[in-house]
Enzyme design. Structure first.
Site, PDB file in Angstrom:
ATOM      1  N   ASP A 106       0.837  -1.200   0.000  1.00 45.34           N
ATOM      2  CA  ASP A 106       0.000   0.000   0.000  1.00 45.34           C
ATOM      3  C   ASP A 106       0.871   1.249   0.000  1.00 45.34           C
ATOM      4  O   ASP A 106       1.885   1.311   0.708  1.00 45.34           O
ATOM      5  CB  ASP A 106      -0.893   0.043   1.253  1.00 45.34           C
ATOM      6  CG  ASP A 106      -2.181  -0.731   1.089  1.00 45.34           C
ATOM      7  OD1 ASP A 106      -2.590  -0.981  -0.060  1.00 45.34           O
ATOM      8  OD2 ASP A 106      -2.785  -1.098   2.118  1.00 45.34           O
ATOM      9  N   ILE A 108       1.016   4.766   1.308  1.00 44.89           N
ATOM     10  CA  ILE A 108       0.412   5.633   2.324  1.00 44.89           C
ATOM     11  C   ILE A 108       0.887   7.062   2.062  1.00 44.89           C
ATOM     12  O   ILE A 108       2.051   7.388   2.274  1.00 44.89           O
ATOM     13  CB  ILE A 108       0.816   5.204   3.757  1.00 44.89           C
ATOM     14  CG1 ILE A 108       0.608   3.695   3.959  1.00 44.89           C
ATOM     15  CG2 ILE A 108       0.050   6.020   4.795  1.00 44.89           C
ATOM     16  CD1 ILE A 108      -0.804   3.228   3.833  1.00 44.89           C
ATOM     17  N   ASP A 154      11.750  -5.958  15.216  1.00 42.13           N
ATOM     18  CA  ASP A 154      11.937  -4.696  14.491  1.00 42.13           C
ATOM     19  C   ASP A 154      10.596  -3.995  14.264  1.00 42.13           C
ATOM     20  O   ASP A 154      10.280  -3.569  13.157  1.00 42.13           O
ATOM     21  CB  ASP A 154      12.654  -4.939  13.166  1.00 42.13           C
ATOM     22  CG  ASP A 154      13.152  -3.644  12.525  1.00 42.13           C
ATOM     23  OD1 ASP A 154      13.453  -2.692  13.269  1.00 42.13           O
ATOM     24  OD2 ASP A 154      13.229  -3.575  11.286  1.00 42.13           O
TER      25      ASP A 154
END
EC number: 2.7.1.-
Length: 201
Positions: A106, A108, A154
């Protein structure tokens, strides 16, 4: 035309549901504008789908495992977290361009990286609705980490223009004490809370 790669098997952890590791690499003819770079990836706007970006792994940044394995595992972990109800930057496919392997994800718009926010390299808006959304999503992530007893290796986030928080680039998901991951979420939550307290003065 898709190119099939025999990515090595992904290590499993006790209690983690088995999600099929994707191994198919789709060759793409081009990428769009460069959007940024991280420690391991260069990110470009997708020319195939304007709603997506292409995150290409730079050579020699993934240690002893190959770029193919690294990308396949990240895609697998993203899908696993999504299946558990976590908000994620959705990942769709393994791609190959210019002899580099990557992931279609995606896009963003105007995203803030949580690491930049936590380390004061960038600041989140002081808008009340924005910060309430950050806190709401952080609380939801904390709740799900506890419910599923997960540690996300992470752990980092992207924050969109409305303050919605999405987990990005999960390196691994392990059935373990969630406290270290929760502490990371709380760092971001504390910044949003501080903005709300300042706004109420």
């Amino acid at each position: 035309m898709p190119i099939v790669s025999s990515a090595a098997s992904i290590q499993r952890h006790p209690g983690i549901q088995d999600v099929a590791a994707p191994t198919e690499l789709t060759s793409i003819p081009s990428v769009g504008e460069k959007l940024g770079s991280g420690s391991q990836k260069d990110v470009y706007h997708s020319r195939q789908d304007p709603r997506q970006c292409i995150c290409l792994i730079r050579p020699d940044t993934t240690g002893i495992i190959s770029g193919n394995e690294y990308a396949a595992k990240e895609l697998k972990m993203t899908k696993h977290l999504k299946d558990l109800g976590f908000p994620v930057v959705d990942a769709y496919a393994l791609v190959k361009y210019d002899n580099k392997v990557g992931i279609a994800k995606d896009y963003i718009h105007h995203a803030l990286d949580s690491e930049d926010v936590i380390h004061n390299r960038k600041h989140i808006p002081t808008d009340m609705a924005f910060n309430k959304n950050v806190m709401k999503d952080c609380d939801e992530i904390i709740s799900r980490l506890r419910t599923h007893s997960l540690h996300i290796e992470d752990l980092q986030f992207l924050i969109d223009g409305y303050g919605r928080v999405r987990i990005n680039d999960p390196r691994d998901v392990i059935r373990s004490s969630p406290e270290k991951s929760i502490a990371k979420v709380r760092e971001l939550r504390a910044i949003a809370l501080n903005n709300l307290l300042d706004d109420s003065d």
